[in-house]
Design an enzyme around this catalytic site. Structure first.
Site, PDB file in Angstrom:
ATOM      1  N   LYS A   1       5.986   9.644  71.701  1.00 40.07           N
ATOM      2  CA  LYS A   1       5.189   8.546  72.260  1.00 40.07           C
ATOM      3  C   LYS A   1       4.970   7.437  71.229  1.00 40.07           C
ATOM      4  CE  LYS A   1       1.761  11.251  73.350  1.00 40.07           C
ATOM      5  NZ  LYS A   1       2.387  12.513  72.901  1.00 40.07           N
ATOM      6  N   SER A   2       4.502   7.820  70.037  1.00 38.86           N
ATOM      7  CA  SER A   2       4.226   6.790  69.019  1.00 38.86           C
ATOM      8  C   SER A   2       5.517   6.077  68.604  1.00 38.86           C
ATOM      9  CB  SER A   2       3.561   7.421  67.794  1.00 38.86           C
ATOM     10  OG  SER A   2       2.365   8.044  68.172  1.00 38.86           O
TER      11      SER A   2
ATOM     12  N   ASP B   1      -2.019   3.473  71.824  1.00 37.94           N
ATOM     13  CA  ASP B   1      -1.640   4.865  71.530  1.00 37.94           C
ATOM     14  C   ASP B   1      -2.863   5.766  71.724  1.00 37.94           C
ATOM     15  OD1 ASP B   1       0.215   6.786  70.953  1.00 37.94           O
ATOM     16  OD2 ASP B   1       0.277   6.412  68.791  1.00 37.94           O
ATOM     17  N   GLU B   2      -2.632   7.065  71.863  1.00 38.78           N
ATOM     18  CA  GLU B   2      -3.710   8.047  72.053  1.00 38.78           C
ATOM     19  C   GLU B   2      -4.567   7.683  73.277  1.00 38.78           C
ATOM     20  OE1 GLU B   2      -3.409  10.690  70.340  1.00 38.78           O
ATOM     21  OE2 GLU B   2      -2.072   9.922  68.776  1.00 38.78           O
TER      22      GLU B   2
ATOM     23  N   GLN C   1      -5.148   9.080  75.940  1.00 35.96           N
ATOM     24  CA  GLN C   1      -5.961  10.136  76.563  1.00 35.96           C
ATOM     25  C   GLN C   1      -7.438   9.996  76.210  1.00 35.96           C
ATOM     26  OE1 GLN C   1      -3.619  10.729  74.233  1.00 35.96           O
ATOM     27  NE2 GLN C   1      -4.413  12.021  72.596  1.00 35.96           N
TER      28      GLN C   1
END
Ligand code: ADP
Ligand SMILES: Cc1cn([C@H]2C[C@H](O)[C@@H](COP(=O)(O)O)O2)c(=O)[nH]c1=O
Ligand code: ZN
Length: 192
Positions: A15-16, A87-88, A90
């Site tokens: 993802k990153s 990013d992150e 969630q």
């Protein structure tokens, strides 16, 4: 119409790396991006999006009190923006996911979010739940379980590799605390 994208996966699926590549693609065409990552994720340093393959970039941070719509509005007073990347994702709150939708719908800037879908107990994170609910585009990024099937789940372990079944939803960590598995292998270990 600017779109809200949610790129979701298990941990360690790239993802990153994908976020950094997308940001670079904009920049090499003379366009400008604004990056955010969670303040609490300090694995690679606070305010940094870093991939396990070595790419990294500075990022603004968010916690549960950050008004991301306002932060983007303030940034637009200083420079143009062609894309916002998170990013992150969630760890976003419901309000913040709705702010991201407003960045698309009212300001007209596309927002690309990247995050894990479920926690170590197979429960949705707040940010992921609301992104799954309202994002325009849902794109799954894939990695593989020890058996070769797609890994969709994240098993939490202690530093000796013992499975952890109870605890707080949020616990920052990497390969030393989590193992990605297909659903079958996750169920065998997490719910046995
Ligand atoms: N030392 C390494 N060299 C090359 N690739 C690696 C290395 N460590 C991890 N990877 C790969 O990098 C990817 C994880 O990238 P990353 O963007 O950090 O994932 P995520 O953000 O989804 O956790 C995985 O595909 C993994 O196999
Ligand atoms: C499963 C799970 C993960 N987390 C944390 C662990 C990491 O700090 C991030 C995910 O990182 P990545 O960029 O996808 O590698 O989330 C957590 O807090 N709780 C969990 O249950
Ligand atoms: Zn498996």
């Amino acid at each position: 119409m600017a779109k809200l994208y949610f790129y979701y996966s298990s941990m360690n699926a790239g993802k990153s790396t994908t976020l950094l590549q997308s940001s670079f693609n904009y920049q090499e065409r003379g366009m400008e991006t604004m990056l955010f990552t969670a303040l609490l994720d300090d694995r690679f340093g606070v305010g940094k999006v870093a991939s396990r393959i070595g790419l990294e970039a500075e990022a603004h941070t968010f916690d549960d009190k950050t008004d991301i719509y306002q932060a983007v509005t303030n940034e637009l007073k200083r420079r143009k923006l062609n894309c916002v990347l998170i990013d992150e994702a969630q760890f976003l709150t419901r309000d913040q996911v709705f702010q991201l939708a407003s960045i698309c719908d009212r300001i007209g800037i596309p927002v690309l979010t990247y995050g894990i879908r479920t926690d170590f107990q197979a429960e949705l994170f707040e940010g992921s739940k609301h992104l799954l609910a309202i994002a325009d585009e849902l794109r799954e990024l894939k990695t593989i379980c020890k058996c070769g099937s797609k890994a969709t789940m994240n098993l939490r372990t202690d530093d000796k590799g013992n499975v952890i079944k109870e605890g707080a939803q949020t616990e920052v960590g990497g390969n030393e605390r989590y193992v990605v598995l297909c659903r079958k292998h996750f169920m065998e270990l997490a719910f046995s």
